[in-house]
Design an enzyme around this catalytic site. Structure first.
Site, PDB file in Angstrom:
ATOM      1  N   ASP A  68      43.441  42.136  46.556  1.00  0.00           N
ATOM      2  CA  ASP A  68      42.361  42.152  45.580  1.00  0.00           C
ATOM      3  C   ASP A  68      42.591  40.977  44.633  1.00  0.00           C
ATOM      4  OD1 ASP A  68      40.267  43.330  43.785  1.00  0.00           O
ATOM      5  OD2 ASP A  68      42.009  43.590  42.487  1.00  0.00           O
ATOM      6  N   ALA A  69      41.529  40.470  44.028  1.00  0.00           N
ATOM      7  CA  ALA A  69      41.676  39.319  43.128  1.00  0.00           C
ATOM      8  C   ALA A  69      41.825  39.740  41.675  1.00  0.00           C
ATOM      9  CB  ALA A  69      40.482  38.376  43.278  1.00  0.00           C
ATOM     10  N   TYR A  70      40.801  40.409  41.136  1.00  0.00           N
ATOM     11  CA  TYR A  70      40.723  40.653  39.698  1.00  0.00           C
ATOM     12  C   TYR A  70      41.614  41.826  39.295  1.00  0.00           C
ATOM     13  CZ  TYR A  70      36.950  37.324  39.904  1.00  0.00           C
ATOM     14  OH  TYR A  70      36.231  36.178  40.112  1.00  0.00           O
ATOM     15  N   SER A  81      37.549  40.471  47.626  1.00  0.00           N
ATOM     16  CA  SER A  81      37.203  40.782  46.243  1.00  0.00           C
ATOM     17  C   SER A  81      35.743  41.174  46.091  1.00  0.00           C
ATOM     18  CB  SER A  81      37.494  39.557  45.367  1.00  0.00           C
ATOM     19  OG  SER A  81      37.027  39.736  44.048  1.00  0.00           O
ATOM     20  N   ASN A  82      35.501  42.000  45.077  1.00  0.00           N
ATOM     21  CA  ASN A  82      34.125  42.282  44.669  1.00  0.00           C
ATOM     22  C   ASN A  82      33.451  41.058  44.065  1.00  0.00           C
ATOM     23  OD1 ASN A  82      34.013  44.969  45.444  1.00  0.00           O
ATOM     24  ND2 ASN A  82      34.587  45.767  43.436  1.00  0.00           N
ATOM     25  N   ARG A 120      36.026  45.404  31.129  1.00  0.00           N
ATOM     26  CA  ARG A 120      36.510  45.642  32.487  1.00  0.00           C
ATOM     27  C   ARG A 120      36.010  46.971  33.038  1.00  0.00           C
ATOM     28  NH1 ARG A 120      37.732  44.019  37.503  1.00  0.00           N
ATOM     29  NH2 ARG A 120      39.589  45.024  38.365  1.00  0.00           N
TER      30      ARG A 120
END
Length: 225
Positions: free
Chosen positions: A16-18, A123-124, A47
């Site tokens: 995942d990125a964030y 990622s989203n 967030r």
């Protein structure tokens, strides 16, 4: 590097990125003095709403680019924190485009590639914001693929979103280790059939007992031995 047991048989490690590779709170932290005493709660609200909007839209069968959700979530957070100067909006959004990577990220990605594992982001984040974030953090050269859920038209934890990783990387689901700091994302990855690892940096309590990670780590450094 010796590899942990959960990497045995893996051909790819997907992140995942964030919140996992990129520190989502670094945007507000860069402007802490201007934001004032509400900086932490503003960032937390931003967030939480960003994620909430993605879940609600997915359940409704609708899709809007993640950057738009990021903007809407900040607008909500600013409305909830009227002591914060709303004129900071452009600066906060620009900072979110260029989030800081956690310090151990480049070395971790390099070490995984050095033992023959493919490394990728799933990622989203939409394609444009992901590209800017990854380039700003100088991570492009450390990754074999940067995958947005855009082509699926739905957010994680939909299986259609997770489908993108094995399809693009050419590896089996069971050959993929999925690493996320978001416990809900770990649950989704477990349900999908990935080997899920939870990066629990802040000591959060566990959830989703029927969809457990194979390993809980407090830093990406734990992927290296």
């Amino acid at each position: 590097m010796s590899t942990p047991d959960f990497l045995a048989g893996a051909r790819a490690v997907v992140f995942d990125a964030y919140g996992t590779l990129l520190d989502v709170h670094s945007a507000v932290q860069r402007h802490t003095r201007a934001v004032g005493s509400d900086a932490k709660t503003l960032s937390d609200t931003w967030r939480q709403k960003q994620l909430e909007y993605s879940w609600v839209l997915s359940l409704c069968g609708r899709y809007t680019a993640f950057w738009t959700l990021t903007e809407r979530a900040l607008d909500y957070a600013l409305a909830r924190h009227p002591n914060v100067d709303p004129s900071l909006r452009p600066a906060l959004l620009e900072a979110y485009r260029r989030l800081d990577a956690y310090p151990e990220v480049p070395a971790t990605l390099d070490a995984l590639q050095a033992v023959g594992l493919k490394t990728a982001i799933l990622s989203n984040g939409d394609t444009a914001m992901l590209d800017m974030a990854v380039r700003s953090a100088a991570l492009h050269d450390h990754l074999d693929a940067v995958l947005s859920v855009d082509p699926a038209g739905i957010y994680k934890t939909s299986p259609r979103a997770y489908d993108l990783a094995p399809e693009r990387l050419g590896v089996g689901i069971r050959e993929t280790v999925f690493v996320s700091s978001n416990r809900w994302d770990v649950a989704g990855a477990a349900a999908y059939g990935f080997t899920p690892v939870w990066v629990n940096r802040t000591g959060q309590p566990d959830e989703y007992p029927d969809l457990a990670p194979v390993q809980v780590i407090d830093s990406l450094n734990a992927l290296l031995r």
